[in-house]
Design an enzyme around this catalytic site. Structure first.
Site, PDB file in Angstrom:
ATOM      1  N   CYS A 142       0.686  -1.265   0.058  1.00 45.86           N
ATOM      2  CA  CYS A 142      -0.018  -0.041  -0.054  1.00 45.86           C
ATOM      3  C   CYS A 142       1.000   1.155   0.157  1.00 45.86           C
ATOM      4  CB  CYS A 142      -1.088  -0.040   1.142  1.00 45.86           C
ATOM      5  SG  CYS A 142      -1.866  -1.581   1.479  1.00 45.86           S
ATOM      6  N   ALA A 143       1.361   1.460  -1.276  1.00 43.90           N
ATOM      7  CA  ALA A 143       2.656   2.358  -0.957  1.00 43.90           C
ATOM      8  C   ALA A 143       2.442   3.905  -1.389  1.00 43.90           C
ATOM      9  CB  ALA A 143       3.831   1.900  -2.183  1.00 43.90           C
ATOM     10  N   SER A 147       6.564   7.967   0.485  1.00 40.61           N
ATOM     11  CA  SER A 147       7.706   8.441   1.261  1.00 40.61           C
ATOM     12  C   SER A 147       8.467   7.140   1.684  1.00 40.61           C
ATOM     13  CB  SER A 147       7.144   9.312   2.338  1.00 40.61           C
ATOM     14  OG  SER A 147       6.210   8.619   2.971  1.00 40.61           O
ATOM     15  N   LYS A 148       7.802   6.132   2.128  1.00 36.20           N
ATOM     16  CA  LYS A 148       8.394   4.831   2.560  1.00 36.20           C
ATOM     17  C   LYS A 148       8.902   4.053   1.507  1.00 36.20           C
ATOM     18  CE  LYS A 148       4.972   4.254   6.338  1.00 36.20           C
ATOM     19  NZ  LYS A 148       3.961   5.462   5.972  1.00 36.20           N
ATOM     20  N   ASP A 203      -5.581  -4.191  -6.212  1.00 38.76           N
ATOM     21  CA  ASP A 203      -6.194  -4.401  -4.716  1.00 38.76           C
ATOM     22  C   ASP A 203      -5.093  -5.392  -4.089  1.00 38.76           C
ATOM     23  OD1 ASP A 203      -7.349  -5.275  -2.461  1.00 38.76           O
ATOM     24  OD2 ASP A 203      -8.864  -6.255  -3.565  1.00 38.76           O
ATOM     25  N   ASP A 246       1.810  -1.278   5.007  1.00 38.02           N
ATOM     26  CA  ASP A 246       1.395  -0.240   5.923  1.00 38.02           C
ATOM     27  C   ASP A 246       0.079   0.004   5.164  1.00 38.02           C
ATOM     28  OD1 ASP A 246       2.038   1.993   7.461  1.00 38.02           O
ATOM     29  OD2 ASP A 246       1.874   3.305   5.693  1.00 38.02           O
ATOM     30  N   CYS A 299      -1.049   4.006  11.422  1.00 38.31           N
ATOM     31  CA  CYS A 299      -1.030   5.150  12.096  1.00 38.31           C
ATOM     32  C   CYS A 299      -2.185   5.201  13.006  1.00 38.31           C
ATOM     33  CB  CYS A 299      -0.644   6.208  11.204  1.00 38.31           C
ATOM     34  SG  CYS A 299      -2.133   6.452   9.924  1.00 38.31           S
TER      35      CYS A 299
END
Length: 780
Positions: A142-143, A147-148, A203, A246, A299
């Site tokens: 899930c990019a 930033s990651k 997905d 993430d 988060c």
């Protein structure tokens, strides 16, 4: 900044002690500090670090703004190499204080060219714990906004060998389910170009197994025979060494930045996302190689989205374990994962100690459509202790002045065991997202466009069978013990039907309508011409150059990949998987060459190729350029090249002009040697491409990169775009003085010299003859 439900819910979860609760709550009401990191592994990494430490920190150490002392940037104590930084200033200070205004301009320009990334401190953690090596096969599920992803690319390119650093052996697949947000990933790939990167749009919970082609060696899974669903017999599946999950979450850990969460928070957001998060993690576990690692992160502070997901995944797939990371990043303050929690059954915060008690509380007619599943609750005693959930990491705002975050590192045990899933698990793993759960990755929902009740509803597919049925069997599920001669069909093989994935609007079938990637034969005259013009050595991997058009002929751009990316591109059907980008662009067609005139007025056609080497692809190509073909220059020549778009040859310093003048028209790479006495502070060697015309020359980097380079080397923006901005500011000042003397308001002049540096942002500065437009897209 009050929400009674938020306070009651997290007090019930006992995420901190009673003595800490008020401290945590007060910190959640404080503005989030600005944090950024310097990209690792670049030629100017240490230059930028030195600039922050030795130039900007001293300049900003004694700043007083409106009778208040403002602190300078300070390094994040736990970030490796001193490359992570934090400072607490308001936007007003950035715009009004001359000292911080200059520092802000430095951040904006360096961010835009990829040397600095604006990123929340806690967002930097997952890639650090993933431990990526240059040879690894890596996936970011899930990019977006990326930033990651850029951090993972830095680690992939971290080899001390120059050739291996430019073209690593491993690969990174950056995926996101949102088509529009994948373009942010493409922007990130341009900031850190990599021949080892692919961007896909799928997905994540339904991502198919990719093939690396037919292989006679099946030792990759320790089986002599193997059948992979959806792959030809004998195909080697792409199993990843590292996966970052993430996942989309309710985002209440970002409450310091997204203050709207105070108004909208309710526990049903996390309840509804739980099943999606679990499906994504289970899919990651099926795509991981033996001995590989997954980092699961959110988060969110909600245990339903964190420990509950980890617990159910570990109970489902036996051959995984949580990794003890307590010895890693010792300067990072963290808390262990929770061992117990209580889901809230509704917005009114009705808590139940067990799933059975929750089901009993429902009218008999509604039990089949219950919103919560057994996996929302902790596992039963005995199983709970064996999972070691205390190895998860919880980051709270008051511990180190950050946002809230959750990180867990899972490892597949070395001995391969084929996990058995119940039919219920298979159905959920293959499920598709409905409209409610198709969320932008990691973006908290602050505005409910579907209506208040829609946010709290879990996916329909999850609620239809939840009542009275465990999501998975409560017992520890045993593994199969297939023999060496068995044909294995296991969790690796349980690929969902990709025809249910999201498709472009207006598509009449289930296939994607993207332009295909085709590799060009290495003996193609265009490839030979490009190699000749760029002075590439024979060892250059010319067999890995591709173009993007249906016919496969070289068109406007040529891309370079590594061998592993080539295997992925050539052995998979990208009519079913939307491939957005593969590799990095290295050559681009120079349309104007055929129309140039020589000194006698005759049309000039380049002898080798009409393609020129571009700056984005230079890092990948540089180790293969013959050393004797690289021109050398000093800072005084660099100043001339950045000042104008097409400076005349006669304007260059004599030494460089005599070197360049006799050269034929075309592209050249210039080595600007470290020089602190040549009209600037060039403290490290840099390599840049130039394009020579009959009477002029052009530095082949864009306007923003020129401005960033000028500020870094010369301490001011001497570029044409920079001078235009200064002229408009001068006009605005003159106009203001005219108003003061005459009392007549002048026409408005649209000038804004500062922008916010946001995580994943794309700051564009466009200068024209009449206006200066600055557009900042906040990507996260």
């Amino acid at each position: 900044m009050q929400n009674a439900r938020f306070e009651k819910y997290y007090k019930t979860q006992a995420i901190v002690t009673d003595g800490e609760w008020n401290t945590l709550l007060e910190m959640c009401r404080e503005p989030l500090p600005t944090t950024f990191r310097i990209a690792a592994g670049k030629e100017n990494t240490q230059v930028l670090k030195s600039a922050v430490e030795k130039t900007y920190v001293p300049q900003l150490s004694n700043v007083i703004f409106e009778d208040e002392t403002i602190g300078p940037p300070r390094p994040l104590p736990w970030y490796p190499g001193g490359l992570g930084w934090q400072f607490n200033v308001t936007k007003k200070v950035l715009r009004k204080s001359p000292e911080f205004k200059k520092f802000h301009s430095f951040l904006v320009f360096e961010t835009d060219v990829g040397n600095i990334t604006r990123q929340e401190a806690v967002s930097m953690l997952p890639p650090l714990f993933l431990d990526v090596q240059p040879q690894h096969k890596v996936m970011d599920m899930c990019a977006a906004p990326g930033s990651k992803t850029s951090q993972l690319l830095e680690f992939l390119h971290s080899s001390p060998n120059a050739t291996a650093a430019s073209i690593p052996k491993g690969l990174l697949i950056a995926n996101d389910s949102d088509y529009k947000r994948t373009h942010l990933l493409i922007h990130q790939s341009a900031r850190l170009p990599s021949p080892a990167m692919l961007v896909t749009n799928m997905d994540a919970s339904n991502y198919p197994t990719l093939s690396l082609g037919i292989s006679d060696d099946l030792s990759f899974l320790g089986r002599k025979k193997m059948k992979m669903k959806g792959l030809p017999p004998g195909s080697e599946p792409l199993l990843f060494d590292r996966i970052l999950a993430d996942v989309p979450c309710s985002g209440d850990g970002t409450i310091r930045k997204n203050v709207g969460i105070w108004k909208t928070w309710n526990p049903m957001d996390g309840n509804g996302l739980h099943s999606l998060q679990l499906r994504i993690l289970l899919r990651a576990m099926r795509m991981l190689a033996s001995g590989g690692q997954i980092v699961y992160s959110t988060c969110s502070l909600n245990p339903v989205e964190n420990e509950a997901v980890i617990a159910e995944a570990l109970r489902t797939v036996r051959d995984f374990e949580l990794v003890d990371t307590s010895s890693q990043l010792p300067a990072l303050s963290r808390r262990p994962g929770l061992m117990t929690w209580k889901p809230a059954a509704d917005r009114s915060l009705n808590f139940f100690d067990t799933y059975e008690a929750y089901i009993e509380s429902l009218p008999e007619g509604k039990r089949e459509s219950a919103r919560l599943a057994r996996s929302h609750w902790p596992p039963p005693p005995g199983i709970l202790e064996s999972l070691h959930l205390e190895r998860c990491m919880r980051i709270y705002p008051h511990l180190q002045d950050t946002g809230g975050f959750f990180v867990a590192v899972l490892r597949r045990k070395q001995k391969y065991q084929a996990p058995t899933l119940t039919p219920r698990a298979e159905k959920r793993a293959a499920g598709t997202l409905d409209d409610e759960t198709k969320l932008s990755a990691k973006k908290p929902r602050l505005n409910n466009e579907l209506g208040e009740d829609a946010v709290s509803e879990p996916p329909e597919e999850d609620s239809s069978e939840a009542a009275g049925k465990p999501l998975y069997s409560p017992e520890v599920i045993s593994s199969n013990s297939a023999g060496d001669e068995d044909i294995v069909e296991d969790a690796y093989d349980q690929d969902a039907d990709t025809s249910t994935a999201e498709h472009p609007k207006g598509s009449g079938d289930s296939s994607f309508k993207e332009m295909p990637y085709n590799y060009i034969p290495p003996d193609d005259p265009i490839i030979t011409g490009c190699m000749t013009q760029a002075s590439l050595v024979p060892e250059f991997p010319r067999h890995n150059i591709l173009t993007r058009n249906p016919g496969g002929e070289p068109a406007r751009a040529l891309y370079l990949t590594n061998d592993l990316v080539r295997r992925v591109v050539q052995n998979n059907d990208f009519a079913r998987i939307r491939l957005m980008i593969a590799g990095t662009k290295i050559f681009q067609k120079q349309e104007g060459f055929g129309k140039l005139k020589d000194s006698k007025g005759q049309s000039y056609i380049p002898p080798a190729s009409q393609f020129r080497l571009i700056s984005d692809g230079l890092p990948a190509v540089l180790p293969f350029i013959r050393k004797d073909s690289i021109l050398e220059a000093k800072a005084d020549a660099l100043r001339v090249l950045v000042q104008d778009y097409y400076p005349l040859l006669i304007a260059l310093p004599e030494e460089f002009r005599l070197l360049l003048g006799p050269k034929p028209l075309g592209t050249y790479v210039v080595h600007f040697k470290a020089d602190v006495n040549g009209g600037g502070s060039l403290t490290c060697d840099i390599f840049l491409p130039i394009l020579k015309f009959p009477a002029s020359v052009s530095l082949m980097i864009d306007k923003k990169a020129k401005s960033a380079l000028s500020l870094r080397v010369f301490g001011e923006d001497v570029t044409t775009a920079g001078r235009e901005v200064l002229e408009k500011l001068r006009q605005k000042k003159v106009a203001s003085q005219s108003v003061a003397s005459s009392g007549v308001a002048p026409p408005a002049v649209a000038v804004d010299t500062t922008t916010d540096v946001e995580e994943g942002g794309n700051t564009k500065v466009e200068s024209g003859p009449a206006t200066t437009k600055i557009d900042t897209t906040n990507a996260e």
